[in-house]
Design a protein around this motif. Structure first.
Motif, short mmCIF file in Angstrom:
data_model
loop_
_atom_site.label_atom_id
_atom_site.label_comp_id
_atom_site.label_asym_id
_atom_site.label_seq_id
_atom_site.Cartn_x
_atom_site.Cartn_y
_atom_site.Cartn_z
N LEU A 112 0.83 -1.20 0.00
CA LEU A 112 0.00 0.00 0.00
C LEU A 112 0.87 1.25 0.00
CD1 LEU A 112 -3.08 0.66 0.15
CD2 LEU A 112 -2.59 1.40 2.47
N ARG A 113 1.95 1.17 0.74
CA ARG A 113 2.86 2.32 0.80
C ARG A 113 3.34 2.71 -0.60
NH1 ARG A 113 6.01 4.79 4.87
NH2 ARG A 113 5.88 3.52 6.72
N GLN A 114 3.71 1.68 -1.36
CA GLN A 114 4.21 1.95 -2.72
C GLN A 114 3.14 2.56 -3.59
OE1 GLN A 114 5.42 -1.89 -3.98
NE2 GLN A 114 7.19 -1.88 -2.61
N LYS A 115 1.92 2.13 -3.37
CA LYS A 115 0.87 2.52 -4.30
C LYS A 115 0.22 3.85 -3.92
CE LYS A 115 -2.07 2.06 -7.61
NZ LYS A 115 -1.57 2.34 -8.95
N ALA A 116 -0.04 4.04 -2.64
CA ALA A 116 -0.99 5.10 -2.36
C ALA A 116 -0.66 6.02 -1.21
CB ALA A 116 -2.35 4.46 -2.07
N LEU A 117 0.41 5.80 -0.51
CA LEU A 117 0.57 6.63 0.67
C LEU A 117 1.42 7.87 0.40
CD1 LEU A 117 0.89 4.06 3.53
CD2 LEU A 117 -1.11 5.27 2.71
N ASN A 118 1.04 8.87 1.13
CA ASN A 118 1.72 10.14 1.01
C ASN A 118 2.95 10.11 1.90
OD1 ASN A 118 2.47 12.74 0.93
ND2 ASN A 118 0.53 13.58 1.65
N SER A 119 4.11 10.21 1.31
CA SER A 119 5.31 10.12 2.14
C SER A 119 5.82 11.52 2.52
CB SER A 119 6.38 9.33 1.39
OG SER A 119 6.47 9.84 0.09
N GLU A 137 -3.22 7.93 8.50
CA GLU A 137 -2.28 7.11 7.75
C GLU A 137 -1.48 6.21 8.70
OE1 GLU A 137 0.40 8.20 4.09
OE2 GLU A 137 1.29 8.88 5.95
N ALA A 138 -1.10 6.78 9.84
CA ALA A 138 -0.31 5.99 10.79
C ALA A 138 -1.11 4.79 11.28
CB ALA A 138 0.10 6.86 11.97
N PHE A 139 -2.40 4.99 11.45
CA PHE A 139 -3.24 3.89 11.91
C PHE A 139 -3.28 2.78 10.85
CE2 PHE A 139 -7.27 1.73 11.83
CZ PHE A 139 -7.41 1.32 13.14
N PHE A 146 -3.67 10.31 1.81
CA PHE A 146 -3.34 9.47 0.67
C PHE A 146 -3.13 10.32 -0.57
CE2 PHE A 146 -5.64 6.95 3.64
CZ PHE A 146 -4.97 5.73 3.62
N ILE A 147 -2.12 9.99 -1.32
CA ILE A 147 -1.90 10.78 -2.53
C ILE A 147 -2.50 10.07 -3.73
CG2 ILE A 147 0.14 12.10 -1.91
CD1 ILE A 147 1.78 9.83 -3.25
N ALA A 148 -2.82 10.89 -4.71
CA ALA A 148 -3.35 10.31 -5.93
C ALA A 148 -2.20 9.93 -6.85
CB ALA A 148 -4.21 11.36 -6.62
N GLU A 171 4.07 8.00 14.96
CA GLU A 171 4.04 6.57 15.34
C GLU A 171 2.80 6.25 16.16
OE1 GLU A 171 5.68 3.68 14.73
OE2 GLU A 171 6.48 4.90 13.10
N GLN A 172 2.26 5.12 15.94
CA GLN A 172 1.12 4.68 16.75
C GLN A 172 1.66 3.97 17.99
OE1 GLN A 172 -2.14 4.75 16.71
NE2 GLN A 172 -2.54 5.79 14.77
N MET A 173 1.29 4.46 19.14
CA MET A 173 1.84 3.88 20.36
C MET A 173 1.21 2.52 20.68
SD MET A 173 4.09 5.91 20.98
CE MET A 173 4.71 5.18 22.50
N TRP A 174 0.05 2.25 20.10
CA TRP A 174 -0.62 1.03 20.51
C TRP A 174 -0.05 -0.24 19.89
CZ3 TRP A 174 -2.49 -1.00 16.09
CH2 TRP A 174 -2.86 -0.10 15.09
N TYR A 175 0.84 -0.06 18.96
CA TYR A 175 1.45 -1.27 18.42
C TYR A 175 2.89 -1.04 18.04
CZ TYR A 175 2.53 -5.27 15.61
OH TYR A 175 3.15 -6.39 15.14
#
Ligand SMILES: C[S@@+](CC[C@H](N)C(=O)[O-])C[C@H]1O[C@@H](n2cnc3c(N)ncnc32)[C@H](O)[C@@H]1O
Length: 703
Positions: free
Chosen positions: A464-471, A568-570, A700-702, A477-481
């Motif tokens: 998903l990171r490669q395809k759609a996430l905005n970097s 996004e972090a979630f 998310f980026i287009a 960071e999510q503290m719960w995991y």
């Protein structure tokens, strides 16, 4: 229990006839017109027995004669205006020997053949009343339709009331009770969390307090826990009842215990949409039910999933997708919301297939392979297409393999043996999908199922990171995991190499949790201890994948229900969690599978709500994920066909795929598309579980 005339008149079919005038029909309301397809003007003035199925007239008359009290029920087979038959279940109000009033509380769907009322309600030991099949019932068929007896007031009832001041908020927010699991329950070790009052419970109170007396007493005929029961919901209901009596004018004159019971009876018997039904609300739960609750627009009913024998208990599921959780989690949810510990056959089973896990023995691949690619494939020194070629194997060549498997970014590799010339021994790629090719080699004895390994544990997040996430933005960071699995390299390696063996029906090498001893036992004889990280992963995964995530205020304001707007972090943490669970516990474990469902819903949302366009590789991965979850569900033998969980997702995806541009690699994609179509050819009884809508914010980026 008598029902209030004013309330039932609104929606229920009503028929009354005069005994004095030899049974002439005197009232016939709009709902009766709709159910029995007969206009009031065509019916009023006729003798009511003319509407009965002729061969059932004397049976119906004697059934009615036996009625002694108002509120008793009788099922009458009737002929509709279209000449079809249906069985109408009436609640009887008799007025002396003058008139007879009948209010319908449900009916079977209209059909060519005379119908019998499909079920009877009887008292059981330990589970209150329950429904049993009155005759042999067919599978995959609508058994009955019903109107609700009661509808909980909508949230708008609470808007703008003067009572919602600071003092109310302070007192309301104080209401809570500790969710302490009962000792000995399978879920006793789950963390203790408080149960809070909700605004839905306030609506329960107001709805109950403003009901006409007779309908209130009818509601009290449904099941509810004793007001002194130690269950936390009972305690929360009591605290809220006290607050409401003190603060709300509607409740001033009411008894606290009655208000408490009013909350509990609704919570125990309510269906989605806040409805209580005369018959449906008497049906018990099973995690492998034989029927489903059916809702379509303004119609509600019961549908069978399988043929049911006369006398068998009729069950539905009170859970949705949570049915895909392991036993302890399902039992915990049911205990929390419906105050009982489920002992259905699935919960009582000694094993829990949702927690299937790989044993190192599963890492062995088949011992004989055949080349299926034309004209030939290369065997290489290392498991990489960059590796030096050591042998060219023509199509149809069969070769022995050591059983060694290796998983790389290019796919699964097997080590082929050449006994005559060891220099020609080496690695062969199983599937050429990443190269735009199809299956290259197949096991001789046990062909691999047709799914292509496009998405593997450990790569869900990066996909998903490669395809759609905005970097651009730095992701919080999510503290719960936060994962710390480096101490378990051996297990990861075993799980990775076992990947090829995990497909389709469960191979003998799979470790299955033996619930009674909390150990995994494998077909190879190995006994594995409880995985130290499984509990930790389960706790997080339950929150992430299996429970409704909170509605975003913006979505609620827009009037759209059930929308989720993840950060996004979630999203990334959730996918990483699935990746880790997949690597540690294998692909058959529920966390990996629910991770796939989560990722599938994300893909569908991305193409709907962002400018992201499908490309062949990404779309192929999405289909492969859906097919994998489908096959996993099929192999679990749940009572529901996998299409129950996946049909609406699959049909949405199939439509989306029409927009995917064709280019190289088309053959593989078309094959996947065809597999998807094949599964869609069967229409499920109901498809209750649509994909979750993730509305990605600005994250998310287009592409
Ligand atoms: C909607 S009511 C079902 C009908 C109820 N048994 C009755 O007596 O009217 C829900 C309640 O039934 C009981 N129940 C339902 N399914 C059960 C099950 N599988 N095991 C034990 N109790 C169950 C629980 O007390 C639950 O709160």
């Amino acid at each position: 229990m008598p029902l209030d005339k004013g309330t039932v008149e609104r929606t229920w079919a009503q028929l009354s006839f005069s005994y004095k005038d030899k049974g002439i029909i005197t009232t016939w309301n709009k709902k009766a017109e709709e159910v029995l397809a007969r206009k009031s003007e065509d019916v009023v003035g006729k003798v009511w027995t003319e509407l009965l199925v002729p061969e059932w007239i004397s049976w119906s008359l004697s059934a009615l004669e036996k009625v002694q009290f108002q509120g008793e029920e009788v099922a009458l087979p009737m002929v509709t205006g279209d000449g079809l038959h249906c069985c109408v279940r009436f609640v009887v109000r008799k007025f002396g020997r003058g008139n007879c009033f009948l209010f319908s509380c449900g009916h079977t769907p209209c059909a060519e053949t005379p119908r019998q009322w499909p079920l009877e309600i009887r008292q059981t030991e330990g589970q209150g009343r329950a429904a049993f099949a009155a005759c042999d019932l067919p599978g995959n068929e609508m058994l009955l339709e019903e109107e609700p007896v009661y509808i909980r007031p909508p949230p708008s009832l609470l808007h703008g009331r003067p009572e919602w001041d600071q003092a109310w908020s302070a007192a309301f927010n104080q209401i809570r009770a500790a969710l302490k699991p009962p000792a000995g329950a399978s879920f006793a070790s789950l963390p203790e969390k408080p149960l809070f009052a909700s605004t839905a419970l306030v609506r329960d109170v107001l709805g109950f307090a403003t009901l006409p007396e007779s309908l209130r007493s009818a509601l009290l005929g449904f099941s509810f826990p004793h007001p002194e029961d130690p269950h936390p919901l009972v305690d929360v209901a009591r605290q809220l009842a006290e607050l409401c009596k003190e603060r709300l004018p509607e409740c001033k004159e009411m008894d606290v215990k009655l208000l408490q019971v009013g909350i509990l009876v609704q919570e125990m018997n309510i269906f989605p949409g806040g409805r209580v039904f005369w018959t449906l609300s008497r049906i018990n739960h099973s995690c492998a039910p034989n029927c489903v609750f059916f809702a379509a627009g303004n119609r509600w009913g019961l549908r069978s999933l399988h043929p049911i024998s006369a006398g068998e208990e009729i069950t539905i599921s009170y859970l949705g997708e949570e049915l895909l959780l392991p036993t302890a989690q399902r039992q915990w949810l049911l205990w929390r919301s419906k105050c009982f510990i489920c002992g259905c056959p699935r919960c009582a089973s000694e094993q829990d297939p949702m927690r299937d896990r790989v044993c190192a023995c599963a890492g062995k691949g088949p011992s004989k392979w055949r080349v299926v690619h034309q004209p030939a494939v290369w065997r290489r020194q290392v498991a990489s297409t960059q590796g030096r070629a050591v042998a060219l194997l023509k199509e149809a060549t069969e070769f022995p393999a050591t059983g060694q498997l290796e998983c790389t970014a290019e796919g699964l590799w097997v080590y082929g043996d050449d006994e005559k010339d060891p220099k020609k021994s080496g690695w062969a790629l199983v599937d050429g999908s990443t190269l735009g090719l199809g299956r290259l080699i197949e096991p001789v004895d046990a062909p691999l199922p047709g799914i292509v390994d496009l998405v593997v544990p450990g790569r869900l997040q990066s996909r998903l990171r490669q395809k759609a996430l905005n970097s651009r933005g730095k992701i919080r960071e999510q503290m719960w995991y936060d994962r710390e699995f480096e101490e378990l390299p051996d297990l990861v390696a075993a799980a990775k190499s076992a990947r090829g063996a995990e497909r389709g029906a469960m191979p003998a090498g799979f470790a299955r949790l033996d619930v009674s001893s909390e150990t995994w036992s494998c077909g190879c004889g190995a006994k594995l201890g409880l995985h130290p990280k499984e509990k930790e992963l389960t706790e997080v995964a339950q929150r992430v994948f299996a429970m409704a995530l909170q509605d975003h205020p913006r979505a609620s304001a827009a009037g759209v229900k059930g929308l989720i707007l993840p950060e996004e972090a979630f999203v990334l943490a959730a996918l990483r969690l699935a990746d880790d669970a997949g690597q540690l516990l294998g692909r058959r474990h529920w966390i990996w599978q629910l991770g796939l469902l989560f990722a599938l819903d994300l893909d569908l949302s991305l193409t709907r709500y962002t400018y992201m366009k499908w490309d062949l590789a990404f779309a192929s991965g999405t289909v492969a994920m859906l097919l994998e979850v489908w096959d996993w569900l099929a192999s679990l033998n749940l009572s529901q066909d996998p299409s129950y969980f996946l049909h609406s997702r699959a049909s949405r995806l199939a439509k989306e795929l029409e927009r995917v541009p064709s280019d190289a690699g088309q053959a593989l994609f078309r094959d996947l598309q065809q597999q998807l179509q094949d599964r869609l050819s069967f229409t499920p009884a109901v498809s209750l579980l649509p994909s979750r809508d993730f509305i990605p914010d600005t994250l998310f980026i287009a592409h």
